[in-house]
Design an enzyme around this catalytic site. Structure first.
Site, PDB file in Angstrom:
ATOM      1  N   ARG A   1       0.841  -1.202   0.000  1.00  0.00           N
ATOM      2  CA  ARG A   1       0.000   0.000   0.000  1.00  0.00           C
ATOM      3  C   ARG A   1       0.879   1.256   0.000  1.00  0.00           C
ATOM      4  NH1 ARG A   1      -2.027   1.915   4.513  1.00  0.00           N
ATOM      5  NH2 ARG A   1      -2.228  -0.165   5.427  1.00  0.00           N
TER       6      ARG A   1
ATOM      7  N   TYR B   1     -15.243  16.453 -16.064  1.00  0.00           N
ATOM      8  CA  TYR B   1     -15.729  15.077 -16.108  1.00  0.00           C
ATOM      9  C   TYR B   1     -16.868  14.901 -15.097  1.00  0.00           C
ATOM     10  CZ  TYR B   1     -15.303   9.983 -15.719  1.00  0.00           C
ATOM     11  OH  TYR B   1     -15.545   8.644 -15.701  1.00  0.00           O
TER      12      TYR B   1
ATOM     13  N   ASP C   1      -6.288  18.278 -14.782  1.00  0.00           N
ATOM     14  CA  ASP C   1      -6.588  16.931 -15.286  1.00  0.00           C
ATOM     15  C   ASP C   1      -6.222  16.924 -16.772  1.00  0.00           C
ATOM     16  OD1 ASP C   1      -7.799  14.666 -16.440  1.00  0.00           O
ATOM     17  OD2 ASP C   1      -9.495  14.711 -15.044  1.00  0.00           O
TER      18      ASP C   1
ATOM     19  N   LYS D   1      -7.314   5.660 -19.573  1.00  0.00           N
ATOM     20  CA  LYS D   1      -7.603   6.132 -20.912  1.00  0.00           C
ATOM     21  C   LYS D   1      -6.359   6.012 -21.800  1.00  0.00           C
ATOM     22  CE  LYS D   1     -11.464   7.072 -18.817  1.00  0.00           C
ATOM     23  NZ  LYS D   1     -11.805   8.378 -18.268  1.00  0.00           N
TER      24      LYS D   1
HETATM   25  C1  LIG Z   1     -12.278   8.834 -17.004  1.00  0.00           C
HETATM   26  C2  LIG Z   1     -11.921  10.181 -16.480  1.00  0.00           C
HETATM   27  C3  LIG Z   1     -11.739  10.400 -15.106  1.00  0.00           C
HETATM   28  C4  LIG Z   1     -11.953   9.321 -14.081  1.00  0.00           C
HETATM   29  O1  LIG Z   1     -11.013   8.297 -14.219  1.00  0.00           O
HETATM   30  P1  LIG Z   1     -11.280   6.783 -13.725  1.00  0.00           P
HETATM   31  O2  LIG Z   1      -9.989   6.118 -14.068  1.00  0.00           O
HETATM   32  O3  LIG Z   1     -12.453   6.259 -14.463  1.00  0.00           O
HETATM   33  O4  LIG Z   1     -11.535   6.867 -12.258  1.00  0.00           O
HETATM   34  C5  LIG Z   1     -11.360  11.665 -14.692  1.00  0.00           C
HETATM   35  N1  LIG Z   1     -11.200  12.671 -15.573  1.00  0.00           N
HETATM   36  C6  LIG Z   1     -11.377  12.507 -16.894  1.00  0.00           C
HETATM   37  C7  LIG Z   1     -11.182  13.661 -17.815  1.00  0.00           C
HETATM   38  C8  LIG Z   1     -11.741  11.259 -17.398  1.00  0.00           C
HETATM   39  O5  LIG Z   1     -11.922  11.103 -18.715  1.00  0.00           O
END
Ligand SMILES: *Cc1c(COP(=O)(O)O)cnc(C)c1O
Length: 384
Positions: free
Chosen positions: A50, A101, A174, A199
């Site tokens: 962890r 998001y 982000d 992604k």
């Molecule tokens: C998918 C996504 C998230 C969340 O990510 P997870 O891996 O699904 O928790 C946050 N910000 C953006 C822009 C995303 O496309």
């Protein structure tokens, strides 16, 4: 009963795998270095997974190199990265973009206020709105996405960093949609970058993961909260992220080139009302895109004639692209915001957020460009 693997230790010491092994071990033998690490709170040695795990560290190091970051720490999801980062940098006011998001929006408008935090939301593209909200109360965090979902609104990162820093706040960005292939926010003044590694970074739609990138001291503070809040990444998942990153630039070479070609073809199609693609001259923030982005990226949003019903019909005709949520995989994925990510907004609220009636969001995969474009053109032609 076997005891400790004393004999194999020498073999392990001279074995140098090209690919990082999956260290599927919750705990590791303690030694003097590990005890020192525990006692100094250094959080670097491997003694409990962890806190740190070699496979997870390997994935983090790859992403740190891509983003030009001093340090990185992996989390169990993108949302774990975002929530843990914000809870580390608070208390204080948080000023965030309205175009974020969906689950980030729930965190900002529902969960953080319920915990007593002061959250203000502004239009990502309006610097005056940002400045007013940041000036209204002592602000700890300014939060934006480089490219927003699904409008592809681009944040002027350098200008926003100046506003945040003048107020003593940290800028958290982000960078999931833009990816480090098109922009490195840390080079434009961001203090912390977060990603959904689910992604483009992992790229195969086979794992959920997140990452936080910043200077080493900030990452250590966030790592301490990952340890107490518990959102650490599993080593097996980290291996998939590591493996996906090996083809990151190749995948993005292809996906971005296809996205650019697709955007041009859609713009010339009479069944398409508008196209949003940061690489096009008619993009609303083309001047900022030219300063910030190396390419237009792999995401395209376009609006078809006939509104959301037609958009749904077009999407259902596709045979190469797949109707699915998420993005950034080797396969092209399409979705319509009105019934998925933004279904809870009224039509008026969607219009205010620049989500057009009839908008389709597309994440370009690595299919042959002409095959993918023909698939979409056929769907447009047969749903008139
Ligand atoms: C998918 C996504 C998230 C969340 O990510 P997870 O891996 O699904 O928790 C946050 N910000 C953006 C822009 C995303 O496309």
């Amino acid at each position: 009963m076997s005891s400790r693997p004393a004999k194999s230790a020498a073999y392990v010491a001279r074995t140098r795998p090209v690919v990082p092994p999956i260290y599927q071990s919750a705990t590791f033998y303690l030694d003097d270095l590990a005890y020192k690490d525990i006692q100094e709170g250094g959080l670097r040695e491997h003694w409990y997974s962890r806190f740190a795990n070699p496979t997870v560290d390997a994935a983090a190091a790859e992403i740190a190199a891509l983003e030009g970051a001093e340090a990185a720490f992996m989390t169990s999801s993108g949302m774990a990265a975002i929530a843990t980062t914000l809870l580390t940098l608070l208390p204080g006011r948080i000023v965030a973009a309205r175009q974020v998001y969906g689950d980030t929006r729930d965190l900002l408008v529902r969960d953080l206020p319920a915990l007593g935090f002061d959250v203000a939301m502004v239009d990502a593209t309006d610097l005056d709105e940002w400045a007013a909200a940041i000036a209204a109360a002592p602000t700890a965090v300014v939060y934006a996405e480089t490219l927003s979902n699904p409008q592809l609104d681009l944040t002027d990162l350098a200008a926003l960093a100046d506003l945040a820093h003048a107020a003593g706040a940290k800028l958290v960005v982000d960078n999931t949609f833009a990816t480090p292939y098109t922009v490195n926010p840390l080079r434009h003044g961001a203090d912390v970058v977060v990603h959904s590694a689910t992604k483009f970074l992992s790229g195969h739609s086979d794992v959920i993961a997140g990452v936080v990138l910043a200077d080493a001291a900030t990452v250590t503070e966030i790592q301490k909260r990952v340890i107490t809040f518990g959102g650490c990444l599993d080593p097996h998942a980290a291996f998939l992220v590591w493996r996906g990153i090996q083809t990151f630039s190749l995948r993005l070479d292809r996906s971005c080139a296809t996205a650019a070609a697709l955007a041009d073809r859609l713009a010339a199609n009479p069944e398409v009302v508008s196209v949003r693609y940061p690489g096009r001259a008619d993009y609303s923030r083309a001047e900022i895109a030219g300063r910030l982005m190396r390419t237009g990226g792999a995401m395209v949003a376009f609006t078809v004639r006939g509104g959301d019903a037609r958009a749904l019909a077009v999407m259902r005709r596709l045979t190469v692209a797949s109707e699915a949520t998420s993005l950034g995989g080797v396969e092209t994925l399409v979705s319509t915001p009105f019934n998925s990510s933004h279904f809870s907004l009224t039509p008026e609220e969607r219009a205010a957020a620049r989500i057009d009636d009839g908008m389709i969001r597309l994440s370009c995969g690595i299919e042959e460009a002409e095959v993918l474009i023909a698939d979409i053109e056929d769907a447009l032609a047969t749903t008139v």
